[in-house]
Design an enzyme around this catalytic site. Structure first.
Site, PDB file in Angstrom:
ATOM      1  N   HIS A  17       0.977  -1.464   0.588  1.00  0.00           N
ATOM      2  CA  HIS A  17      -0.132   0.105   0.016  1.00  0.00           C
ATOM      3  C   HIS A  17       0.825   1.440   0.100  1.00  0.00           C
ATOM      4  O   HIS A  17       0.649   2.171  -0.373  1.00  0.00           O
ATOM      5  CB  HIS A  17      -0.693   0.032   0.779  1.00  0.00           C
ATOM      6  CG  HIS A  17      -1.722  -0.976   1.186  1.00  0.00           C
ATOM      7  ND1 HIS A  17      -1.858  -1.589   2.776  1.00  0.00           N
ATOM      8  CD2 HIS A  17      -2.409  -1.556   0.462  1.00  0.00           C
ATOM      9  CE1 HIS A  17      -3.136  -2.939   2.697  1.00  0.00           C
ATOM     10  NE2 HIS A  17      -3.402  -2.445   1.503  1.00  0.00           N
ATOM     11  N   LYS A  41     -17.119  -7.424   8.479  1.00  0.00           N
ATOM     12  CA  LYS A  41     -16.017  -8.042   8.542  1.00  0.00           C
ATOM     13  C   LYS A  41     -15.369  -7.741   9.735  1.00  0.00           C
ATOM     14  O   LYS A  41     -15.798  -7.132  11.155  1.00  0.00           O
ATOM     15  CB  LYS A  41     -15.485  -6.438   7.680  1.00  0.00           C
ATOM     16  CG  LYS A  41     -15.212  -7.603   5.851  1.00  0.00           C
ATOM     17  CD  LYS A  41     -13.872  -6.784   5.105  1.00  0.00           C
ATOM     18  CE  LYS A  41     -13.778  -6.771   3.718  1.00  0.00           C
ATOM     19  NZ  LYS A  41     -12.911  -6.745   3.162  1.00  0.00           N
ATOM     20  N   ARG A  90      -1.568  -6.890  -7.892  1.00  0.00           N
ATOM     21  CA  ARG A  90      -0.822  -7.390  -7.543  1.00  0.00           C
ATOM     22  C   ARG A  90      -0.433  -8.548  -8.629  1.00  0.00           C
ATOM     23  O   ARG A  90       0.756  -9.633  -9.198  1.00  0.00           O
ATOM     24  CB  ARG A  90      -0.824  -8.070  -6.603  1.00  0.00           C
ATOM     25  CG  ARG A  90      -0.714  -6.710  -5.095  1.00  0.00           C
ATOM     26  CD  ARG A  90      -1.127  -7.639  -3.807  1.00  0.00           C
ATOM     27  NE  ARG A  90      -2.129  -7.545  -4.022  1.00  0.00           N
ATOM     28  CZ  ARG A  90      -3.416  -7.851  -2.653  1.00  0.00           C
ATOM     29  NH1 ARG A  90      -2.710  -7.966  -1.646  1.00  0.00           N
ATOM     30  NH2 ARG A  90      -4.541  -7.473  -3.197  1.00  0.00           N
ATOM     31  N   SER A 127      -2.143  -7.815   3.313  1.00  0.00           N
ATOM     32  CA  SER A 127      -2.308  -7.480   5.281  1.00  0.00           C
ATOM     33  C   SER A 127      -3.638  -8.757   4.999  1.00  0.00           C
ATOM     34  O   SER A 127      -2.908  -9.015   6.765  1.00  0.00           O
ATOM     35  CB  SER A 127      -4.030  -6.573   5.268  1.00  0.00           C
ATOM     36  OG  SER A 127      -3.810  -5.408   4.738  1.00  0.00           O
TER      37      SER A 127
HETATM   38  P1  ADP Z   1      -9.692  -4.196  -0.114  1.00  0.00           P
HETATM   39  O1  ADP Z   1      -9.746  -4.721   1.766  1.00  0.00           O
HETATM   40  O2  ADP Z   1     -10.326  -3.483  -1.171  1.00  0.00           O
HETATM   41  O3  ADP Z   1      -8.812  -5.700  -0.183  1.00  0.00           O
HETATM   42  P2  ADP Z   1      -7.147  -3.688   0.560  1.00  0.00           P
HETATM   43  O4  ADP Z   1      -6.966  -3.011   1.800  1.00  0.00           O
HETATM   44  O5  ADP Z   1      -6.224  -5.147   0.683  1.00  0.00           O
HETATM   45  O6  ADP Z   1      -8.439  -3.188   0.439  1.00  0.00           O
HETATM   46  O7  ADP Z   1      -5.870  -3.044  -0.596  1.00  0.00           O
HETATM   47  C1  ADP Z   1      -5.607  -1.786  -0.972  1.00  0.00           C
HETATM   48  C2  ADP Z   1      -5.714  -1.828  -2.526  1.00  0.00           C
HETATM   49  O8  ADP Z   1      -4.102  -1.874  -2.326  1.00  0.00           O
HETATM   50  C3  ADP Z   1      -5.850  -2.363  -3.502  1.00  0.00           C
HETATM   51  O9  ADP Z   1      -6.138  -1.620  -4.643  1.00  0.00           O
HETATM   52  C4  ADP Z   1      -4.664  -3.685  -3.800  1.00  0.00           C
HETATM   53  O10 ADP Z   1      -4.737  -4.205  -4.523  1.00  0.00           O
HETATM   54  C5  ADP Z   1      -3.699  -2.600  -2.987  1.00  0.00           C
HETATM   55  N1  ADP Z   1      -2.578  -3.717  -2.783  1.00  0.00           N
HETATM   56  C6  ADP Z   1      -2.866  -4.725  -1.773  1.00  0.00           C
HETATM   57  N2  ADP Z   1      -1.752  -4.984  -1.295  1.00  0.00           N
HETATM   58  C7  ADP Z   1      -0.685  -4.645  -1.990  1.00  0.00           C
HETATM   59  C8  ADP Z   1       0.592  -4.969  -3.020  1.00  0.00           C
HETATM   60  N3  ADP Z   1       1.251  -6.066  -1.889  1.00  0.00           N
HETATM   61  N4  ADP Z   1       0.992  -4.115  -3.705  1.00  0.00           N
HETATM   62  C9  ADP Z   1       0.669  -2.606  -4.182  1.00  0.00           C
HETATM   63  N5  ADP Z   1      -0.804  -2.801  -3.764  1.00  0.00           N
HETATM   64  C10 ADP Z   1      -1.897  -3.460  -3.046  1.00  0.00           C
END
Ligand code: ADP
Length: 154
Positions: A17, A41, A90, A127
């Site tokens: 992120h 959630k 990703r 995450s």
């Molecule tokens: P969600 O709950 O919508 O899946 P996340 O908090 O997991 O949201 O992710 C938010 C955004 O960050 C999404 O666009 C996701 O693709 C991106 N993202 C998550 N992990 C990575 C990563 N390792 N590298 C780049 N972008 C990421």
């Protein structure tokens, strides 16, 4: 002002992120990191903790704002006058998932989704993997920005 929102759960923010946000502020005047509140959630970190981790990571970047929101992302975009949604990709699974959401959002509102490919060095991080590492007492610190601190949070 060109404003984009970067929506997600950020439970917790990861280096993946972080990379997308850092690159996003080169493209937009302001990136609003928007933590979606979904009462169905179960989160590991509270909304306050998740917000604080992100704010602390970007305390020296005035172009990054952190907010929370309920409801549809496109409605929130209209509310704060953000015509762009920033998302990270990703892998092919992310692409298929994001494609359907982006088409739906375009149908609902005139919002453009802008995708950035993840940096190779952080593309495997999610995450949910971070939460697994934390639950099993692993060294989660190598996967997240320094501000993420479970001792402070839990
Ligand atoms: P969600 O709950 O919508 O899946 P996340 O908090 O997991 O949201 O992710 C938010 C955004 O960050 C999404 O666009 C996701 O693709 C991106 N993202 C998550 N992990 C990575 C990563 N390792 N590298 C780049 N972008 C990421």
């Amino acid at each position: 002002m060109k404003r984009a929102i970067f929506p997600g759960s950020f439970d917790p923010i990861t280096l993946g992120h972080y990379d997308i946000i850092k690159r996003g502020i080169k493209l937009f005047d302001e990136v609003v990191v928007a933590i979606g509140i979904n009462s169905d959630k179960n989160y590991m970190f509270s909304i306050e903790e998740r917000k604080q981790f992100i704010e602390e990571s970007f305390k020296d970047d005035p172009k990054v704002k952190v907010v929370t929101y309920h409801g549809l992302t496109v409605d929130f975009c209209k509310e704060i006058e953000a015509p762009f949604i920033l998302r990270g990709l990703r892998n092919p699974a992310d692409f298929e998932f994001e494609k359907a959401i982006a088409h739906t959002n375009r149908k609902l509102a005139e919002i453009e989704t802008v995708f950035l490919l993840t940096a190779a060095r952080t593309s495997y991080i999610s995450s949910s993997i971070v939460r697994d590492v934390i639950r099993n007492n692993g060294d989660y610190k190598v996967l997240v920005p320094e501000s993420v601190n479970i001792k402070k949070a839990l």
